[in-house]
Design an enzyme around this catalytic site. Structure first.
Site, PDB file in Angstrom:
ATOM      1  N   LYS A 193       0.882  -1.075   0.052  1.00  0.00           N
ATOM      2  CA  LYS A 193      -0.018   0.076  -0.104  1.00  0.00           C
ATOM      3  C   LYS A 193       0.909   1.196   0.031  1.00  0.00           C
ATOM      4  O   LYS A 193       1.991   1.246   0.608  1.00  0.00           O
ATOM      5  CB  LYS A 193      -0.913   0.054   1.094  1.00  0.00           C
ATOM      6  CG  LYS A 193      -1.833   1.271   1.489  1.00  0.00           C
ATOM      7  CD  LYS A 193      -2.588   1.426   0.421  1.00  0.00           C
ATOM      8  CE  LYS A 193      -3.403   2.949   0.460  1.00  0.00           C
ATOM      9  NZ  LYS A 193      -4.401   3.124  -0.600  1.00  0.00           N
ATOM     10  N   CYS A 219      -2.360  10.047  -6.464  1.00  0.00           N
ATOM     11  CA  CYS A 219      -3.724   9.531  -5.682  1.00  0.00           C
ATOM     12  C   CYS A 219      -4.775  10.357  -5.760  1.00  0.00           C
ATOM     13  O   CYS A 219      -4.475  11.802  -5.708  1.00  0.00           O
ATOM     14  CB  CYS A 219      -3.137   9.493  -4.204  1.00  0.00           C
ATOM     15  SG  CYS A 219      -4.690   9.316  -3.059  1.00  0.00           S
TER      16      CYS A 219
HETATM   17  C1  DHB Z   1      -6.007   5.973  -3.209  1.00  0.00           C
HETATM   18  C2  DHB Z   1      -4.717   6.151  -3.829  1.00  0.00           C
HETATM   19  C3  DHB Z   1      -4.724   5.835  -5.136  1.00  0.00           C
HETATM   20  O1  DHB Z   1      -3.393   6.158  -5.661  1.00  0.00           O
HETATM   21  C4  DHB Z   1      -5.910   5.248  -5.698  1.00  0.00           C
HETATM   22  O2  DHB Z   1      -5.702   5.051  -7.205  1.00  0.00           O
HETATM   23  C5  DHB Z   1      -7.040   5.056  -5.167  1.00  0.00           C
HETATM   24  C6  DHB Z   1      -7.160   5.278  -3.804  1.00  0.00           C
HETATM   25  C7  DHB Z   1      -6.304   6.008  -1.812  1.00  0.00           C
HETATM   26  O3  DHB Z   1      -5.704   5.754  -0.805  1.00  0.00           O
HETATM   27  O4  DHB Z   1      -7.135   7.159  -1.568  1.00  0.00           O
END
Ligand code: DHB
Length: 310
Positions: A43, A129
């Site tokens: 993650k 993100c």
């Molecule tokens: C999250 C981060 C990401 O890069 C993504 O594609 C989806 C969710 C997140 O943790 O919010």
């Protein structure tokens, strides 16, 4: 066989998880490691641990998923420590760390921490993100993207890549590839989720998830044509020594085959892994092998990048 290579690294299977899915805790990561997946990614870790956005923050839709997780994670130190233990136990099985800054200045600090660690695998800097309230996706701001890459590579000498959002205009592919080609990248990962979709429950006229008024990243079958286009467009523009992890909309072996036709070295599973579980690796591996047999191929190298056009 489904063996593949990326940079100087070799993998026994082309499939891996997409960061965010089944990779937040040591227990989840160990389950990935025991699955048929060829490698895994943690993650996305930030400098400090984060709880993420309020729940519900993930929902399954008819053709995929929507999420606004908000980067919940146990912090970069946790994932570096996991990766160091992993490589002791599994020599010759390289894995990926995913990291992201909450602001641009965090990126060189994250890079320095990994540089100073004993980690010998690959690092994915997540520039995409979509879900932190008030924070734009870095990779849609090309000047900031370039500044972050410059800052990272001042300190970082290990194999590195960037996780990119989907782009939609051919001029964007030209501009982004020109920036990426100036840096000693080993890989890109394309694509992250389709930022800021919205799903509405027809029975109640209500959004599916709570954060950000219901807006969230879309994955699954909705994403596949966009993922294919992004992998193809970057393969046509990036230096030959930059490999590609293809991510987005894979639910069948045929989908993975098509990402490889577009140039993917590894294929990662997000929504389908979240909804089907680890069995997806077994099913997709056997479906991809069937597709290859049907076309007369015995290795991925025989058709990687060999998309035909009219
Ligand atoms: C999250 C981060 C990401 O890069 C993504 O594609 C989806 C969710 C997140 O943790 O919010």
């Amino acid at each position: 066989s489904l063996t593949t290579t990326l940079g100087d690294y070799a993998f026994q299977n082309v499939f891996m998880n997409a960061s965010g899915v089944h990779c937040q805790t040591e227990a989840e990561l160990d389950q990935l490691a025991a699955s048929p997946a060829g490698t895994l990614v943690t993650k996305t870790g930030t400098l400090e641990a984060r709880a993420g956005n309020p729940e519900p923050r993930f929902a399954q839709l008819a053709l995929g998923t929507i999420n606004s997780m908000g980067l919940p994670n146990l912090g970069i130190d946790y994932y570096i420590a996991y990766a160091e233990r992993f490589q002791e136990k599994h020599p010759g099985r390289p894995i990926f760390l995913s990291v992201a800054g909450m602001k641009p200045d965090d990126f060189p600090l994250l890079a320095q921490k990994i540089q100073d660690s004993g980690f010998t695998g690959l690092t994915e800097f997540n520039l995409s993100c979509p879900n932190v309230p008030g924070k734009p996706q870095i990779a849609y701001d090309f000047d900031t993207t370039e500044a972050i890459l410059a800052a990272i590579f001042k300190v970082f000498k290990k194999p590195a890549g960037v996780k990119l959002p989907p782009y939609f205009d051919l001029a964007q592919f030209d501009q982004v590839a020109a920036i990426l080609n100036r840096y000693p990248l080993t890989l890109i990962n394309s694509i992250n989720s389709l930022g800021n979709g919205l799903w509405i429950d027809p029975a109640t006229d209500t959004t599916a998830i709570k954060p950000k008024g219901g807006f969230g990243g879309i994955g699954g079958q909705y994403a596949k044509p966009i993922a294919l286009a992004n992998v193809r467009a970057f393969r046509q523009r990036l230096r030959g020594d930059i490999s590609i992890i293809g991510t987005g909309g894979v639910t069948t072996g045929r989908d993975a085959y098509e990402l490889i036709l577009c140039g993917a070295n590894l294929v990662s599973l997000g929504s389908i892994l979240a909804t089907e579980g680890l069995g997806a690796f077994t099913r997709l591996s056997s479906e991809l092998e069937s597709e290859m047999a049907k076309k007369g191929y015995t290795s991925l190298a025989e058709f990687r990048g060999q998309l035909k056009t009219l």
